[in-house]
Design a protein around this motif. Structure first.
Motif, PDB file in Angstrom:
ATOM      1  N   ARG A   1      28.986 -25.923 -12.303  1.00  0.00           N
ATOM      2  CA  ARG A   1      28.867 -24.718 -11.475  1.00  0.00           C
ATOM      3  C   ARG A   1      27.655 -23.894 -11.917  1.00  0.00           C
ATOM      4  O   ARG A   1      26.860 -23.426 -11.099  1.00  0.00           O
ATOM      5  N   LEU A   2      27.515 -23.725 -13.225  1.00  0.00           N
ATOM      6  CA  LEU A   2      26.374 -22.981 -13.754  1.00  0.00           C
ATOM      7  C   LEU A   2      25.064 -23.700 -13.403  1.00  0.00           C
ATOM      8  O   LEU A   2      24.079 -23.065 -13.008  1.00  0.00           O
TER       9      LEU A   2
ATOM     10  N   ASP B   1      28.954 -28.065 -21.595  1.00  0.00           N
ATOM     11  CA  ASP B   1      30.163 -27.947 -22.415  1.00  0.00           C
ATOM     12  C   ASP B   1      31.093 -29.103 -22.045  1.00  0.00           C
ATOM     13  O   ASP B   1      31.676 -29.118 -20.960  1.00  0.00           O
TER      14      ASP B   1
ATOM     15  N   ARG C   1      33.957 -29.790 -22.804  1.00  0.00           N
ATOM     16  CA  ARG C   1      35.344 -29.412 -22.506  1.00  0.00           C
ATOM     17  C   ARG C   1      35.487 -28.937 -21.074  1.00  0.00           C
ATOM     18  O   ARG C   1      36.582 -28.968 -20.522  1.00  0.00           O
ATOM     19  N   TYR C   2      34.399 -28.461 -20.525  1.00  0.00           N
ATOM     20  CA  TYR C   2      34.467 -27.868 -19.189  1.00  0.00           C
ATOM     21  C   TYR C   2      33.328 -28.385 -18.308  1.00  0.00           C
ATOM     22  O   TYR C   2      32.394 -27.639 -17.985  1.00  0.00           O
TER      23      TYR C   2
ATOM     24  N   ILE D   1      20.867 -24.794 -19.132  1.00  0.00           N
ATOM     25  CA  ILE D   1      22.321 -24.592 -19.152  1.00  0.00           C
ATOM     26  C   ILE D   1      22.894 -25.514 -20.219  1.00  0.00           C
ATOM     27  O   ILE D   1      22.617 -26.716 -20.227  1.00  0.00           O
ATOM     28  N   SER D   2      23.700 -24.951 -21.124  1.00  0.00           N
ATOM     29  CA  SER D   2      24.364 -25.776 -22.138  1.00  0.00           C
ATOM     30  C   SER D   2      25.515 -26.529 -21.483  1.00  0.00           C
ATOM     31  O   SER D   2      26.369 -25.902 -20.851  1.00  0.00           O
TER      32      SER D   2
ATOM     33  N   MET E   1      18.887 -28.335 -29.278  1.00  0.00           N
ATOM     34  CA  MET E   1      19.634 -27.105 -29.050  1.00  0.00           C
ATOM     35  C   MET E   1      19.065 -26.392 -27.820  1.00  0.00           C
ATOM     36  O   MET E   1      17.885 -26.546 -27.501  1.00  0.00           O
ATOM     37  N   PRO E   2      19.885 -25.569 -27.158  1.00  0.00           N
ATOM     38  CA  PRO E   2      19.380 -24.867 -25.972  1.00  0.00           C
ATOM     39  C   PRO E   2      18.114 -24.053 -26.246  1.00  0.00           C
ATOM     40  O   PRO E   2      17.195 -24.041 -25.426  1.00  0.00           O
ATOM     41  N   HIS E   3      18.032 -23.417 -27.420  1.00  0.00           N
ATOM     42  CA  HIS E   3      16.827 -22.609 -27.656  1.00  0.00           C
ATOM     43  C   HIS E   3      15.604 -23.504 -27.848  1.00  0.00           C
ATOM     44  O   HIS E   3      14.485 -23.113 -27.521  1.00  0.00           O
TER      45      HIS E   3
ATOM     46  N   GLU F   1      33.262 -29.019 -15.150  1.00  0.00           N
ATOM     47  CA  GLU F   1      33.160 -28.344 -13.850  1.00  0.00           C
ATOM     48  C   GLU F   1      32.450 -27.002 -13.989  1.00  0.00           C
ATOM     49  O   GLU F   1      31.637 -26.630 -13.146  1.00  0.00           O
ATOM     50  N   MET F   2      32.788 -26.262 -15.054  1.00  0.00           N
ATOM     51  CA  MET F   2      32.106 -24.980 -15.285  1.00  0.00           C
ATOM     52  C   MET F   2      30.617 -25.221 -15.539  1.00  0.00           C
ATOM     53  O   MET F   2      29.756 -24.500 -15.022  1.00  0.00           O
TER      54      MET F   2
END
Lengths: 268, 425
Positions: free
Chosen positions: B148-149, B139, B141-142, B136-137, B118-120, B144-145
Motif C-alpha cells: 500500500r505504501l 516489512d 510481517r506486513y 519504502i521499507s 538499509m533504507p537510509h 500488504e501494508m
C-alpha cells in the motif's frame, strides 16, 4: 497566539495546495481520514515521507500520511544527544518507515543504529551485552516484552529507553523501567512515526506521563472538555485541522518546565 | 579483483603495530615486537590463516572495529536463527552499488527490505545519482501494508530477499502495481526455477537480477550480477567486485584451487572497500560453496554461481527457519519408529497460486518398524519453524505444501551426508 495563527495559516495553505476547502468546523478523525484518502495522489507527487495511519500493520486499507522530507524527529535527536547514545537498538516495526529519521538522529548524537527484528529478542539482548548498545527505541508493548526478556535472562539494562505510545493505548505499566539509573523518555504518536506529545529531558527524568505538545501541532481541549482538537502540522501534505480526538487533556497546574514549554497530562 | 599489491598494502594496514584493531595481529600470532606482516609471494598469501565466523565472534565489536564506534554508520547482525550466536558487523557508508544503474535509472521510488541496503543507504544512493530519493521499507510481517505504501508513492524498483518475493509479489499485484515494476533485485538465497518463473510472470516488465552477499562483508555485495536473469542456466551468475579478492579452497585440504571454469569449492573472501573501513576481511571463509562458470566473463573477471551452504544446518523459509537440530528433536519424539538420522530435501513447487515450499524428509526407520501413513503430518505438527509456529501452521496459511516423510535408503557415496539439501530445479 501569533504562533498559533501562523500554524493555522500554513495549514490553510496546505489545504489550498490539496485543492480542498479548509474545514469550517471541527470534524472527527474518521472524517479527516476520508479527506486524506482523497489526497493520496497529491502525496504521490510530493517529495514527502509517507507513514501508515494505522498502528496495526495488517490494516492496509487506511490512507497514507505524508510529511515533508526535511522534517526530523527532533525529540529523538535531543534524547540521543542528551543521553550520549552509542549503540541504538531499534525495535520498531519496519512498516513505520522511520529508519532514515532514526539514522539521522544517531549521526547527530555520535551513535549508530542497529535494527533488530522485533520478533528476535535474543539477538537484541546480545547486542546489549556484546555490541555497545546503551539505548533502546521501542513501543510501549515492545518495552514491556523486551524488559521482561532482559530480566528473565539476568541481563543488565541499558540506561536509556525511548518508548513510543500510541494515542489509543491505555497506559501500560513498565515496572522494570522504574529501576534507578534508567532514563525513560515517553512520547505519544498520532500515527506511527508522527509524535504528537513528547517529553523533554526534565519530563523524562520526572518519571511521570507528562508531556509537551510536539512542534507544529496545536492541541486544545474542546468546549465540552471531553475531547481534544488537533491542528497541524504545516509540514504535512494534508494536516489535521480542528480534528476532534476522543481524549481529555489536563494542563498540569502551576508547573513551569525548565524548557519553558506548556506541560500537559493526557487523560487516557 | 584486488591486486596482489593492494592485498599487501591491506595486510600492512591491518597488521601494523599501531593498527586500530589488534584482531589480525592476534590471529596471525604476531608478537609485540614483530612489525607488520607482508607476504612476498602469492604462495605466502595462501599460507595466511583463514578467518572464520568463530574467529570473528570471539572478539567484541569494540575490539574488532578499525574505527571508533561513534563513527560507524550502522551495525548489522547475522540472524542468529541458525542456532549459532549472531555476529555483529560494523558498517561504514554505502559504496560500490553503481552496477544497479545499468539496470534501473532510479527515477521512481524504490521498495526494499533493509538487507543488503538499509533504507537510509538507499536514500543516499538514490540522491547521489540524481534519482527519486523515496524508499519504502519492506516489512515482511506486513506485505500488504508495504505494498500500500509502495503504491501510494509509485514504486517502480524493488529489492527483496528471495523468500520474501512471493508474498511481496502477491501484495504488489493486489494493489495493481506489479506491472509497473521495472527492476527487481533478489538476494539472500539461491533462487529456484519455480521462483524465477513466478517473478517473470508477476513482474512482466521488470529486469530481474540476483546478487549475492553476506552480513559479515562491509561493502555488499560479494557477487555482482553478471547478467539479468533470463531463464538461462545457471539462473544467477556473478562476478566479483574490484574491492574484493575471491579464492576457492578444497573443503577438506583447505588448499587453494585454481579459478578455472568448472571448479567447485569453498569460497574465501578478502574485502576492503578503502578507507574508512570498519573491518577489512582477509581470507574469510564464508561457508558457501561456489562453482566457476567462466574464467573470463563479459566483465573481464571470473563468473561464478553459488551452489549453497557448505555445511548447512538451517534453511530459511518464507515465514520461518528450519533447523537441523529441530528436525532431530522432533525425530527423537518418535524413538520406536525412527532414529534421529535424516536427510531433508527442500523444493520450490509450482502451484496455481505461485511457488510453494515442499519438504521431503527422509528418515532412518528402525528395524521392524513401519512409517504410518500420516507420519508427514505428525512430523509437521511438531516441527517448529519459529518460536510459536510449526510447519503445519505454514501449510494452513498456504505458505508450504504438506510435508512428506519417507524412508532413508542408503546409496553408496564417498561424500559425507548432507542433512539439509535445497533444490533449485
Amino acid at each position: 497566539m501569533s504562533h498559533q495563527n501562523d500554524v493555522k495559516a500554513r495549514v490553510a495553505d496546505a489545504y489550498e495546495r490539496a485543492q480542498l476547502a479548509v474545514p469550517e468546523k471541527t470534524r472527527s478523525l474518521e472524517r479527516y481520514l476520508t479527506l486524506l484518502e482523497h489526497a493520496q495522489d497529491l502525496i504521490r507527487t510530493t517529495d514527502a515521507r509517507v507513514f501508515s495511519t494505522s498502528f496495526d500493520g495488517s490494516n492496509a486499507d487506511m490512507p497514507i500520511y505524508g510529511r515533508a522530507r526535511n522534517w526530523q524527529w527532533a525529540s529523538l535527536h535531543h534524547f540521543l544527544r542528551a543521553r550520549r547514545a552509542l549503540g541504538v537498538l531499534v525495535r520498531l516495526p519496519l512498516f513505520w518507515q522511520v529508519e532514515p529519521l532514526i539514522f539521522n538522529a544517531c549521526k547527530d548524537a555520535g551513535g549508530f543504529p542497529f535494527v533488530n527484528d522485533v520478533a528476535n529478542m535474543p539477538v537484541g539482548r546480545l547486542a546489549v551485552t556484546e555490541a555497545n548498545v546503551n539505548t533502546i527505541l521501542t513501543t510501549v508493548q515492545g518495552a514491556q516484552g523486551f524488559s521482561r526478556h532482559l530480566v528473565e535472562r539476568n541481563t543488565p539494562f541499558p540506561p536509556n529507553w525511548f518508548v513510543v505510545h500510541q494515542l489509543s493505548d491505555t497506559p501500560i505499566q513498565l515496572p522494570y523501567l522504574m529501576r534507578p539509573g534508567l532514563i525513560v523518555h515517553n512520547e505519544v504518536h498520532l500515527f506511527p512515526g508522527i509524535p504528537l506529545f513528547y517529553q523533554c529531558a526534565a519530563l523524562a527524568e520526572s518519571r511521570q506521563l507528562h508531556f509537551h505538545v510536539a512542534d507544529g501541532f496545536i492541541v486544545d481541549s474542546s468546549e465540552t472538555q471531553k475531547e481534544i482538537t488537533v491542528t497541524g502540522t504545516p509540514d504535512d501534505v494534508l494536516p489535521l485541522y480542528h480534528c476532534k480526538l476522543p481524549y481529555q487533556l489536563a494542563d498540569v497546574p502551576s508547573s513551569v518546565c525548565a524548557c519553558k514549554e506548556r506541560i500537559v497530562s493526557l487523560i487516557w | 579483483m584486488l591486486s596482489f599489491q593492494q592485498r599487501k598494502e591491506l595486510l600492512a594496514h591491518c597488521t601494523a603495530q599501531n593498527a586500530p584493531s589488534s584482531f589480525y595481529r592476534k590471529h596471525y600470532r604476531l608478537s609485540v615486537n614483530t612489525p607488520d606482516f607482508i607476504p612476498a609471494t602469492e604462495q605466502e598469501w595462501q599460507q595466511l590463516p583463514i578467518v572464520t565466523k568463530g574467529n570473528l565472534s570471539a572478539s567484541t565489536l569494540e575490539k574488532r572495529s578499525f574505527l571508533p564506534l561513534n563513527t560507524l554508520d550502522h551495525m548489522r547482525a547475522s540472524s542468529g536463527t541458525s542456532g549459532k550466536a549472531p555476529l555483529f558487523s560494523p558498517r561504514t557508508h554505502v559504496r560500490n552499488m553503481d552496477y544497479r544503474l545499468a539496470y534501473f535509472d532510479f527515477s521512481a521510488p524504490f521498495l526494499a527490505f533493509g538487507v543488503p541496503m538499509m533504507p537510509h543507504w538507499h536514500e543516499q544512493f538514490q540522491t547521489e545519482h540524481g534519482g527519486d530519493p523515496r524508499v519504502i521499507s519492506y516489512d515482511p510481517r506486513y506485505p500488504e501494508m508495504s505494498a500500500r505504501l509502495a503504491a501510494t508513492v509509485g514504486v517502480e524498483g524493488v529489492s527483496l530477499f528471495a523468500y520474501h518475493v512471493r508474498a511481496a509479489g502477491d501484495a504488489l499485484r493486489a494493489v495493481g502495481i506489479a506491472e509497473r515494476i521495472r527492476f527487481l533485485e533478489v538476494t539472500g538465497e539461491v533462487c529456484s526455477r519455480a521462483l524465477y518463473e513466478y517473478m517473470r510472470g508477476t513482474f512482466p516488465n521488470a529486469t530481474i537480477v540476483q546478487s549475492y552477499g553476506a552480513s559479515e562483508v562491509e561493502d555488499v555485495h560479494i557477487g555482482m550480477p553478471c547478467r539479468p536473469m533470463t531463464g538461462e542456466e545457471p539462473l544467477a551468475l556473478y562476478h566479483p567486485k574490484s574491492t574484493h579478492f575471491l579464492e576457492i579452497i578444497d573443503p577438506v585440504t583447505e588448499r587453494v584451487v585454481p579459478m578455472e571454469a568448472g571448479v567447485e569449492g569453498d569460497l574465501l573472501i578478502t574485502a576492503y572497500p578503502g578507507e574508512p573501513a570498519a573491518f577489512p576481511l582477509i581470507r574469510f571463509r564464508i561457508g558457501d560453496t561456489i562453482r566457476i562458470v567462466e574464467s573470463d566473463c563479459s566483465h573481464k573477471d571470473i563468473a561464478f554461481t553459488v551452489l549453497g551452504r557448505t555445511e548447512l544446518d538451517f534453511l530459511k523459509l518464507e515465514g520461518g527457519i528450519l533447523r537441523a537440530d529441530e528436525v532431530e528433536r522432533v525425530l527423537r519424539t518418535m524413538p520406536d519408529l525412527m532414529t534421529d538420522e535424516f536427510e531433508l530435501h527442500r523444493y520450490e513447487r509450482r502451484t496455481p497460486h505461485g511457488p510453494r515450499t515442499y519438504i521431503d524428509l527422509k528418515v532412518r526407520v528402525r528395524p521392524g518398524a513401519r512409517l504410518p501413513e500420516d507420519i508427514g503430518n505428525s512430523v509437521a505438527t511438531r516441527l517448529r519453524v519459529g518460536p510459536a509456529q510449526t510447519y503445519s501452521d505454514g501449510v494452513a496459511a498456504g505458505r508450504y505444501l504438506p510435508l512428506t516423510c519417507t524412508e532413508l535408503i542408503d546409496e553408496p557415496s564417498s561424500r559425507k551426508r548432507q542433512r539439509l539439501i535445497s533444490h533449485t530445479d
